[in-house]
Design a protein around this motif. Structure first.
Motif, PDB file in Angstrom:
ATOM      1  N   ASP A  41      30.495 101.274  84.569  1.00 29.51           N
ATOM      2  CA  ASP A  41      31.858 100.848  84.851  1.00 29.51           C
ATOM      3  C   ASP A  41      32.760 101.320  83.717  1.00 29.51           C
ATOM      4  O   ASP A  41      32.316 101.528  82.601  1.00 29.51           O
ATOM      5  N   VAL A  42      34.006 101.516  84.040  1.00 36.31           N
ATOM      6  CA  VAL A  42      34.987 101.991  83.077  1.00 36.31           C
ATOM      7  C   VAL A  42      35.805 100.787  82.625  1.00 36.31           C
ATOM      8  O   VAL A  42      36.318 100.032  83.460  1.00 36.31           O
ATOM      9  N   SER A  43      35.920 100.602  81.319  1.00 40.48           N
ATOM     10  CA  SER A  43      36.674  99.450  80.826  1.00 40.48           C
ATOM     11  C   SER A  43      38.164  99.649  81.067  1.00 40.48           C
ATOM     12  O   SER A  43      38.673 100.765  81.078  1.00 40.48           O
ATOM     13  N   VAL A  44      38.818  98.529  81.277  1.00 40.05           N
ATOM     14  CA  VAL A  44      40.232  98.537  81.595  1.00 40.05           C
ATOM     15  C   VAL A  44      40.900  97.427  80.783  1.00 40.05           C
ATOM     16  O   VAL A  44      40.291  96.389  80.543  1.00 40.05           O
ATOM     17  N   PRO A  45      42.131  97.619  80.339  1.00 39.64           N
ATOM     18  CA  PRO A  45      42.807  96.577  79.577  1.00 39.64           C
ATOM     19  C   PRO A  45      43.032  95.314  80.420  1.00 39.64           C
ATOM     20  O   PRO A  45      42.924  95.353  81.646  1.00 39.64           O
ATOM     21  N   ASP A  46      43.351  94.212  79.754  1.00 46.81           N
ATOM     22  CA  ASP A  46      43.547  92.941  80.456  1.00 46.81           C
ATOM     23  C   ASP A  46      44.627  93.011  81.533  1.00 46.81           C
ATOM     24  O   ASP A  46      44.464  92.458  82.599  1.00 46.81           O
ATOM     25  N   ARG A  47      45.703  93.657  81.244  1.00 40.67           N
ATOM     26  CA  ARG A  47      46.788  93.796  82.224  1.00 40.67           C
ATOM     27  C   ARG A  47      47.054  95.279  82.474  1.00 40.67           C
ATOM     28  O   ARG A  47      48.038  95.836  81.991  1.00 40.67           O
ATOM     29  N   PRO A  48      46.183  95.896  83.260  1.00 43.71           N
ATOM     30  CA  PRO A  48      46.307  97.348  83.445  1.00 43.71           C
ATOM     31  C   PRO A  48      47.497  97.716  84.325  1.00 43.71           C
ATOM     32  O   PRO A  48      47.876  96.982  85.239  1.00 43.71           O
ATOM     33  N   SER A  49      48.058  98.851  84.062  1.00 52.64           N
ATOM     34  CA  SER A  49      49.116  99.400  84.919  1.00 52.64           C
ATOM     35  C   SER A  49      48.467  99.995  86.173  1.00 52.64           C
ATOM     36  O   SER A  49      47.243 100.203  86.223  1.00 52.64           O
TER      37      SER A  49
END
Length: 159
Positions: A41-49
């Motif tokens: 899986d690819v990590s994503v920020p808490d509030r991704p755009s």
């Protein structure tokens, strides 16, 4: 013997999901060759755009496409897919076994599946309009595959 493969994003971290999946893998060994293939899986920020989510879907999708290359029967699990009863799903399993190809299910990550993966699918399948953790969905899918084999064999379990 029919071959069934689940290609999914991420690793299962919870021991109870791992134990449940291992139990269904053991039960399914009587009916099919069952395999689970995980892609990172690819990590994503808490509030991704929206752009960050699209990038994650693309990267995970490219990894999935490599694992399903050459497969003829691909089922993408997605909320907009077709819902089936357990009996209809059992019939689908039986029909796919007659085709002789591997039946490959695809489960996306926390943001779903890249559209390019869905386009490769011969069936888009939904288990509900609700959203489930993708780790739990593996267990639910394995259980429904097992249930389908039990229905097709006329064995006690279904109800």
């Amino acid at each position: 013997m029919q071959k069934i493969k689940i290609v999914c994003v991420g690793k299962i971290k919870e021991k109870y999901f791992t134990a449940a999946l291992e139990e269904y893998e053991k039960r399914l060994s009587r009916y099919c060759k069952f395999e689970v293939i995980e892609v990172a899986d690819v990590s994503v920020p808490d509030r991704p755009s929206d752009a960050q989510i699209a990038d994650v879907l693309r990267k995970e999708g490219e990894s999935i496409l490599k694992k399903i290359e050459g497969e003829k029967q691909i089922v993408a699990l997605c909320v907009e897919g077709k819902q089936k009863t357990s009996e209809q799903f059992a019939s689908f399993l039986s029909q796919s076994a007659l085709a002789g190809d591997c039946l490959c299910f695809v489960i996306g990550g926390s943001h779903g599946l890249w559209e390019e993966v869905k386009k490769k699918a011969t069936l888009r399948l939904s288990f509900s309009e609700m959203t489930f953790p993708h780790q739990l969905m593996r267990v639910v899918l394995a259980e429904q595959i097992y249930r389908g084999f039990k229905i097709n064999c006329g064995e006690q379990y279904h109800k």
